[in-house]
Design an enzyme around this catalytic site. Structure first.
Site, short mmCIF file in Angstrom:
data_model
loop_
_atom_site.label_atom_id
_atom_site.label_comp_id
_atom_site.label_asym_id
_atom_site.label_seq_id
_atom_site.Cartn_x
_atom_site.Cartn_y
_atom_site.Cartn_z
N CYS A 88 -36.74 -19.90 12.61
CA CYS A 88 -36.81 -19.03 13.79
C CYS A 88 -35.55 -18.17 13.86
CB CYS A 88 -36.94 -19.86 15.06
SG CYS A 88 -38.52 -20.70 15.24
N CYS A 143 -41.16 -29.59 15.33
CA CYS A 143 -41.03 -28.15 15.13
C CYS A 143 -41.77 -27.51 16.28
CB CYS A 143 -41.63 -27.72 13.79
SG CYS A 143 -41.70 -25.92 13.59
N GLN A 164 -54.51 -16.01 9.10
CA GLN A 164 -53.62 -15.82 10.23
C GLN A 164 -53.30 -17.18 10.87
OE1 GLN A 164 -52.08 -13.16 11.09
NE2 GLN A 164 -53.16 -11.57 9.94
N CYS A 183 -47.89 -6.73 8.07
CA CYS A 183 -46.98 -7.76 8.58
C CYS A 183 -45.53 -7.41 8.33
CB CYS A 183 -47.31 -9.13 7.98
SG CYS A 183 -47.31 -9.17 6.19
#
Length: 422
Positions: free
Chosen positions: A98, A174, A247, A373
């Site tokens: 992240c 997570c 996805q 993306c």
């Protein structure tokens, strides 16, 4: 001169790793970091926000490098968008999955929009006005990732990689993974002699699929999983390879399908090319929309994906599949004089490339919908399309990857005269 100093000079200068500098943080940059400067040296700093004053610890770089990388290890003056990171592993030296857990969701989306605008201005020479929209289906930006590949350390414990490293950080949870992924028990199990474990939380089967890697003899590759996509009242189930592309945000497939259908404007009798078609998320819906006289050609380089796509569209007589590299297939089609009314592209992160954009333009579609993306690759391909007479008619951005720097864009390209008047 010591041997160490000799090696450092040969490599380009003394290592700066571990140095700590107090810096004023500038704009966000593509890649999950912000830009700062220290005595003229460009510093890409993670774990910070524009306008902050931080202590940055260098993680990569040497004297003389064009830039160095660093982590913000102390925040001296915080930006208004800063929040406590919900995950204890989203910190300097820990998990690299992240980028923006220290930012509110509103701030994250503002940062992503700024990156899209910057990439289009710098790469394509276009000023775009874009906001990043939320994708439904997560929990305030958490619990959305339906597929996670966990790395395994030397003791057999599953975890996640440090940023730009092969090192494994053992984790107990997570927070961006779905509850199904975590409830699979992957983090409570020992995985001796493995490099990683891929966990897939799909609609079907009911239990998450765990794929050890490298797969032990006879373990298989996870087979296929089933997913659902919706477009208004329409609903379709499709199968994809457990380790193939799909996805991972639970709301992404339906959101992107609905937007592609709306933006493309397919009509009965239209001839459509669906490029990088995967297992047919768009293909199966478009096949129905252009029936009975229209036709859809799905092109995909992954033969397993094509096999699954054929299963997903076996009820549609007006759909054909080609297992081939997109550039090669387009070159063949153009050589045969084939044209198309509409086109959809959903290429990998590297983009379609100038050859594909040029060949597609020669097929003369009245509209192209491009799902991307990576905004940099999209901007480059939009610029390439412009050299063949196609202009950007509209651009959308969607937050399909909360807490990370990634953003999904949907662009519409039309022949220049059409785009100018639409």
């Amino acid at each position: 001169m010591s041997g160490r100093q000799t090696r450092e000079r040969a490599a380009g200068g003394e290592s700066l790793v571990g140095r700590e500098w107090t810096v004023e943080v500038g704009p966000v940059a593509h890649g999950g970091h912000c830009v700062a400067r220290h005595e003229g040296q460009v510093v890409f700093v993670r774990h910070t926000l524009p306008g902050e004053r931080v202590v940055a610890r260098v993680t990569e770089g040497r004297v003389g490098d064009s830039f160095v990388r660093a982590d913000a290890v102390e925040v001296l003056e915080a930006a208004s968008g800063r929040v406590p990171a919900p995950c204890p592993y989203a910190a300097p030296g820990l998990c690299g999955g992240c980028d923006f857990q220290h930012a509110s969701l509103t701030t994250q989306r503002e940062l992503k929009a700024a990156v899209v605008r910057e990439q289009f201005a710098r790469v394509a020479g276009l000023e775009v006005d874009v906001d990043v929209r939320p994708v439904p289906g997560d929990e305030d930006g958490l619990r959305w990732r339906t597929r996670v590949e966990f790395a395994v350390d030397g003791s057999g414990r599953a975890g996640l990689r440090r940023h730009r490293s092969r090192d494994v950080v053992p984790v107990d949870d997570c927070l961006i993974a779905t509850r199904g992924v975590i409830d699979s028990g992957v983090l409570d199990t020992e995985w001796p002699d493995l490099e990683s474990v891929d966990v897939v939380d799909a609609v079907h089967p009911d239990e998450p699929v765990l794929v050890p890697l490298p797969a032990p003899e006879g373990a298989g590759d996870g087979g296929v999983v089933g997913e659902l996509a919706r477009d208004g009242d329409w609903e379709g189930e499709y199968v994809v390879a457990a380790r193939g592309f799909w996805q991972v945000h639970p709301g992404a497939a339906s959101t992107f399908l609905s937007r592609v259908v709306a933006l493309l404007g397919a009509e009965p009798s239209d001839r459509v090319v669906d490029l990088y078609a995967g297992s047919g998320l768009f293909t199966m819906r478009l096949g129905e929309l252009v029936a009975p006289d229209g036709f859809v050609l799905g092109v995909e380089g992954d033969r397993v994906a094509v096999e699954n796509g054929a299963v997903n569209t076996e009820h549609l007589e007006n759909v054909e599949w080609r297992a081939n590299r997109v550039d090669r297939e387009l070159r063949s089609l153009v050589g045969q004089g084939v044209t198309a009314d509409l086109a959809v592209l959903d290429p990998p992160r590297t983009g379609a490339g100038k050859d594909v954009m040029g060949l597609l333009a020669r097929m003369a579609p009245r509209r192209v919908v491009y799902v991307a993306c990576d905004p940099s690759a999209l901007a480059r391909d939009v610029k390439a399309a412009a050299t063949h007479g196609y202009s950007l008619a509209s651009l959308e951005a969607w937050d399909a990857f909360p807490m990370t720097h990634h953003v999904e864009c949907i662009a519409v390209l039309e022949p220049r005269d059409t785009a100018a008047t639409s």
